[in-house]
Design a protein around this motif. Structure first.
Motif, PDB file in Angstrom:
ATOM      1  N   GLU A  96      21.223   6.040 -29.315  1.00  0.00           N
ATOM      2  CA  GLU A  96      21.692   5.254 -28.182  1.00  0.00           C
ATOM      3  C   GLU A  96      20.530   4.807 -27.299  1.00  0.00           C
ATOM      4  OE1 GLU A  96      24.499   4.004 -27.550  1.00  0.00           O
ATOM      5  OE2 GLU A  96      25.719   5.004 -29.075  1.00  0.00           O
ATOM      6  N   ARG A  97      19.564   5.693 -27.072  1.00  0.00           N
ATOM      7  CA  ARG A  97      18.405   5.296 -26.266  1.00  0.00           C
ATOM      8  C   ARG A  97      17.601   4.214 -26.969  1.00  0.00           C
ATOM      9  NH1 ARG A  97      18.055  10.974 -25.232  1.00  0.00           N
ATOM     10  NH2 ARG A  97      16.499  11.200 -26.877  1.00  0.00           N
ATOM     11  N   THR A  98      17.461   4.356 -28.271  1.00  0.00           N
ATOM     12  CA  THR A  98      16.710   3.356 -29.025  1.00  0.00           C
ATOM     13  C   THR A  98      17.449   2.026 -29.031  1.00  0.00           C
ATOM     14  OG1 THR A  98      15.842   5.121 -30.427  1.00  0.00           O
ATOM     15  CG2 THR A  98      15.592   2.870 -31.228  1.00  0.00           C
ATOM     16  N   LEU A  99      18.777   2.071 -29.169  1.00  0.00           N
ATOM     17  CA  LEU A  99      19.564   0.842 -29.130  1.00  0.00           C
ATOM     18  C   LEU A  99      19.409   0.145 -27.783  1.00  0.00           C
ATOM     19  CD1 LEU A  99      21.637  -1.142 -30.195  1.00  0.00           C
ATOM     20  CD2 LEU A  99      23.433   0.438 -29.472  1.00  0.00           C
ATOM     21  N   ALA A 100      19.368   0.916 -26.709  1.00  0.00           N
ATOM     22  CA  ALA A 100      19.168   0.315 -25.383  1.00  0.00           C
ATOM     23  C   ALA A 100      17.835  -0.428 -25.337  1.00  0.00           C
ATOM     24  CB  ALA A 100      19.208   1.394 -24.310  1.00  0.00           C
ATOM     25  N   ARG A 101      16.797   0.157 -25.943  1.00  0.00           N
ATOM     26  CA  ARG A 101      15.497  -0.523 -25.979  1.00  0.00           C
ATOM     27  C   ARG A 101      15.578  -1.816 -26.786  1.00  0.00           C
ATOM     28  NH1 ARG A 101      13.880   4.991 -26.712  1.00  0.00           N
ATOM     29  NH2 ARG A 101      12.812   5.763 -24.845  1.00  0.00           N
ATOM     30  N   VAL A 102      16.296  -1.773 -27.914  1.00  0.00           N
ATOM     31  CA  VAL A 102      16.439  -2.976 -28.747  1.00  0.00           C
ATOM     32  C   VAL A 102      17.156  -4.078 -27.965  1.00  0.00           C
ATOM     33  CG1 VAL A 102      17.548  -3.915 -30.814  1.00  0.00           C
ATOM     34  CG2 VAL A 102      16.387  -1.710 -30.925  1.00  0.00           C
ATOM     35  N   ARG A 103      18.233  -3.703 -27.269  1.00  0.00           N
ATOM     36  CA  ARG A 103      18.982  -4.694 -26.504  1.00  0.00           C
ATOM     37  C   ARG A 103      18.149  -5.293 -25.378  1.00  0.00           C
ATOM     38  NH1 ARG A 103      24.541  -1.159 -26.252  1.00  0.00           N
ATOM     39  NH2 ARG A 103      25.604  -2.114 -28.033  1.00  0.00           N
ATOM     40  N   GLU A 104      17.434  -4.442 -24.646  1.00  0.00           N
ATOM     41  CA  GLU A 104      16.609  -4.931 -23.543  1.00  0.00           C
ATOM     42  C   GLU A 104      15.513  -5.851 -24.059  1.00  0.00           C
ATOM     43  OE1 GLU A 104      15.300  -1.353 -21.758  1.00  0.00           O
ATOM     44  OE2 GLU A 104      17.240  -0.883 -20.841  1.00  0.00           O
ATOM     45  N   GLN A 105      14.892  -5.461 -25.176  1.00  0.00           N
ATOM     46  CA  GLN A 105      13.848  -6.297 -25.752  1.00  0.00           C
ATOM     47  C   GLN A 105      14.414  -7.636 -26.224  1.00  0.00           C
ATOM     48  OE1 GLN A 105      12.039  -5.409 -29.749  1.00  0.00           O
ATOM     49  NE2 GLN A 105      10.203  -5.041 -28.537  1.00  0.00           N
ATOM     50  N   PHE A 106      15.615  -7.600 -26.805  1.00  0.00           N
ATOM     51  CA  PHE A 106      16.240  -8.842 -27.273  1.00  0.00           C
ATOM     52  C   PHE A 106      16.490  -9.786 -26.095  1.00  0.00           C
ATOM     53  CE2 PHE A 106      19.786 -11.579 -28.302  1.00  0.00           C
ATOM     54  CZ  PHE A 106      19.463 -12.028 -29.572  1.00  0.00           C
ATOM     55  N   VAL A 107      17.025  -9.252 -25.002  1.00  0.00           N
ATOM     56  CA  VAL A 107      17.298 -10.088 -23.833  1.00  0.00           C
ATOM     57  C   VAL A 107      15.996 -10.672 -23.285  1.00  0.00           C
ATOM     58  CG1 VAL A 107      18.134 -10.077 -21.457  1.00  0.00           C
ATOM     59  CG2 VAL A 107      19.430  -8.901 -23.237  1.00  0.00           C
ATOM     60  N   ASP A 108      14.950  -9.843 -23.169  1.00  0.00           N
ATOM     61  CA  ASP A 108      13.662 -10.330 -22.668  1.00  0.00           C
ATOM     62  C   ASP A 108      13.129 -11.455 -23.555  1.00  0.00           C
ATOM     63  OD1 ASP A 108      13.743  -8.519 -20.611  1.00  0.00           O
ATOM     64  OD2 ASP A 108      12.493  -7.029 -21.615  1.00  0.00           O
TER      65      ASP A 108
END
Length: 601
Positions: A96-108
């Motif tokens: 879940e923490r890694t997925l949050a990083r993926v999502r944040e990076q995708f948005v950026d």
């Protein structure tokens, strides 16, 4: 892999991205590994003790001894369960923490994409990557990755235990792996391309549906329903074929794997029987080995079951990670314009598969100057404005601001220097404040209210909660004029030195448009303004007028000079305010005409 769709990352780039994600939460990942190893080790005790029980019973051991061994098996099973449960818990948290990083990076990355890249790819591809692909990656990080990790550790420990019991029986256990290895290699060689094709097909379906829904009124007005339905059916058919291809691969892969599980068990029983007949191994060792190999099918089955998920997720991760290669690099971002002067030198541009729409344009825009682009429909005015705003890059020649190519600026720099304002606008779900802070996150309420006042958005003061009033679905429904004013207020807050305006007030009614233009006149004072002018009063008030015809810049000068020259602009001017002309009217009367509005947008 490039083209109309956004780029897709190659396998080495995906591997590096995965390694970065692991390093970002390395301690949790190491804890998951350790707990999985301990759980697998605890799971080895049961089959070994079963073999001991078989041997002890053959020797006539006491019932109490057998009971103690049975209780030991139960104890280690409980320990294995607790370790595996905690390992899965930590694995899911890691996921879940890694997925949050993926999502944040995708948005950026999505926000950093040049507008031209998004337009060429279409909103459907970006939407599919941000929803379906990111969700697929998240499922893998949360479920598939921990399960595969646990299963892999268990399989290695179990095979190691069989070799420890009897190396020859261990070799029998490897027989089944050859069938699995063949099926896996056959599947993996074909799966990546198949799943990438399926992802692209899904993007195409999303693109067609999004375009149809967005342009629903146009489709209805021009009777395009059947054509859009046909395109949707074609896209769905391609998606069905791509999906069928991946199903065909699985229909071969899984049956071969299931048969391969039975081969090592049969081999151990046959070879073990022969070895026991010759006194090489005991019955307990054969039973333990058979149980181990029967047990190994569970983790291997888990791995095989998740292989499809991993392949699909790998393709999705490649599509998500591919977004990074479409974002301008750091080296480009380091270049900064030395001033605000815009130079267009020999600029040429053509849309994909079409003729040139801008042909050899030369133009210099001095800081603080106000230029109007005029010309007949299809003359290339809007395309030139996109080149000036950095939305597109010229195919030949150059468009620079302060000596730096405009299209080479990263989005953050570009927004500080040049902003294109068109008839298109968007109201984001949220409050009025949220819609404005997009342009200036640190702005205070006083600045937000000043920006709204600058564009004549007095209606915000009448809303029940003012800046905190929700807009969009479920909130205050803005009309076209109000949505346009919110967009213009964002421009005021962005505070660029150059504005490229393509009929930014076209959707406002005449009275509101004049009010907005008057309000913006003071805000735009001292800025560089380039306006695509369809209402020629804008051209009348400009410092210079640039006339476009057939993609070429044919006239350039002040309004009075061009009218006096009697060329194309003079004809446009005469046609535009011809309603004030009556046949035989004196030239003096025509010269008395004066626009009712000052220079605005």
């Amino acid at each position: 892999m490039t083209g109309r769709h956004l780029p897709v990352a190659e396998p080495p780039a995906v591997a590096r991205a995965a390694a970065r994600l692991v390093r970002a939460d390395g301690r949790a990942f190491a804890a998951v590994l350790v707990l999985n190893a301990l759980s697998a080790a605890a799971g080895l005790v049961g089959p070994w003790l079963v073999g001991r029980i078989v041997d002890d019973v053959q020797r006539g051991a006491a019932v109490g001894d057998v009971d103690r061994l049975a209780l030991t098996i139960l104890a280690f099973s409980v320990v294995q369960f607790l370790l595996a449960r905690h390992a899965r818990y930590l694995g899911h948290r890691f996921g879940e923490r890694t997925l949050a990083r993926v999502r944040e990076q995708f948005v950026d990355r999505a926000l950093a994409l040049p507008a031209s890249v998004v337009e060429r790819a279409g909103s459907g591809d970006l939407t599919a990557r941000g929803t379906t692909d990111v969700a697929m990656v998240g499922t893998t990080l949360r479920d598939a990755a921990p399960e595969v990790l646990i299963a892999l550790v268990q399989a290695l420990f179990i095979l190691g235990a069989v070799f420890f019991l009897q190396p020859l029986l261990g070799c029998c256990g490897l027989l089944g792996l050859f069938g699995i290895r063949w099926a896996l290699r056959w599947y993996l060689r074909r799966a990546r391309a198949a799943y990438l094709a399926e992802g692209a097909a899904n993007s195409a379906v999303t693109e067609v549906l999004a375009a149809t829904v967005t342009g629903a009124r146009t489709v209805e007005a021009f009777g395009l329903q059947e054509r859009r339905v046909a395109r949707t059916r074609d896209a769905i058919e391609l998606s069905r074929r791509a999906r069928t291809r991946t199903l065909d691969l699985r229909s071969v892969f899984f049956p071969v794997v299931e048969v391969s599980y039975l081969v090592p068990v049969v081999a151990v029983l046959v070879v073990g029987g022969v070895l026991r007949a010759h006194g090489v191994v005991g019955l307990g060792a054969v039973v333990s080995a058979a149980l181990y190999l029967r047990q190994v099918s569970e983790p291997l089955d888990s791995i095989m079951m998740w292989v499809e998920q991993l392949q699909s997720s790998s393709a999705s991760f490649a599509r998500v990670e591919g977004l990074g290669s479409a974002v301008p690099g750091a080296a480009v971002a380091a270049a900064s314009p030395v001033d605000d002067r815009i130079d267009v030198v020999g600029a040429r541009y053509s849309y994909e598969g079409g003729a040139e729409v801008v042909r050899g344009v030369d133009l210099t825009v001095r800081p603080g100057e106000r230029i109007a682009l005029v010309g007949p429909s299809g003359a290339g005015k809007t395309t030139l404005s996109r080149l000036l705003a950095g939305i597109d890059a010229p195919h030949a020649g150059s468009v620079t601001v302060g000596g730096v190519p405009v299209a080479a600026l990263d989005p953050e720099q570009l927004r500080r220097h040049v902003v294109l304002v068109t008839q298109e606008h968007h109201v984001f779900l949220g409050t009025v404040r949220d819609n404005l802070l997009i342009a200036a996150p640190a702005a205070q309420d006083a600045e937000l209210l000043a920006a709204l006042a600058a564009v004549g958005a007095d209606w915000v003061g009448d809303l029940p909660d003012g800046l905190d009033t929700a807009v969009g679905d479920g909130g205050h429904r803005t009309d076209g004029a109000q949505a346009q004013q919110l967009a213009l207020a964002r421009v005021v807050l962005a505070d660029p030195h150059t504005l490229v305006l393509d009929e930014a007030t076209a959707l406002l009614d005449p009275t509101t448009a004049r009010h907005t233009e008057r309000a913006l006149a003071s805000v735009l004072r001292g800025r560089t303004v380039i306006a695509v002018a369809h209402r020629l009063h804008t051209a009348h008030d400009a410092d210079r007028v640039a006339v476009m015809e057939g993609g070429c810049l044919t006239e350039l000068g002040t309004h009075d000079a061009l009218v006096a020259a009697g060329g194309t602009y003079a004809a446009l001017w005469s046609s535009w305010h011809g309603g004030d002309r009556e046949e035989g009217a004196a030239p003096e009367r025509r010269r008395q005409w004066k626009p009712t509005t000052e220079w605005g947008v």
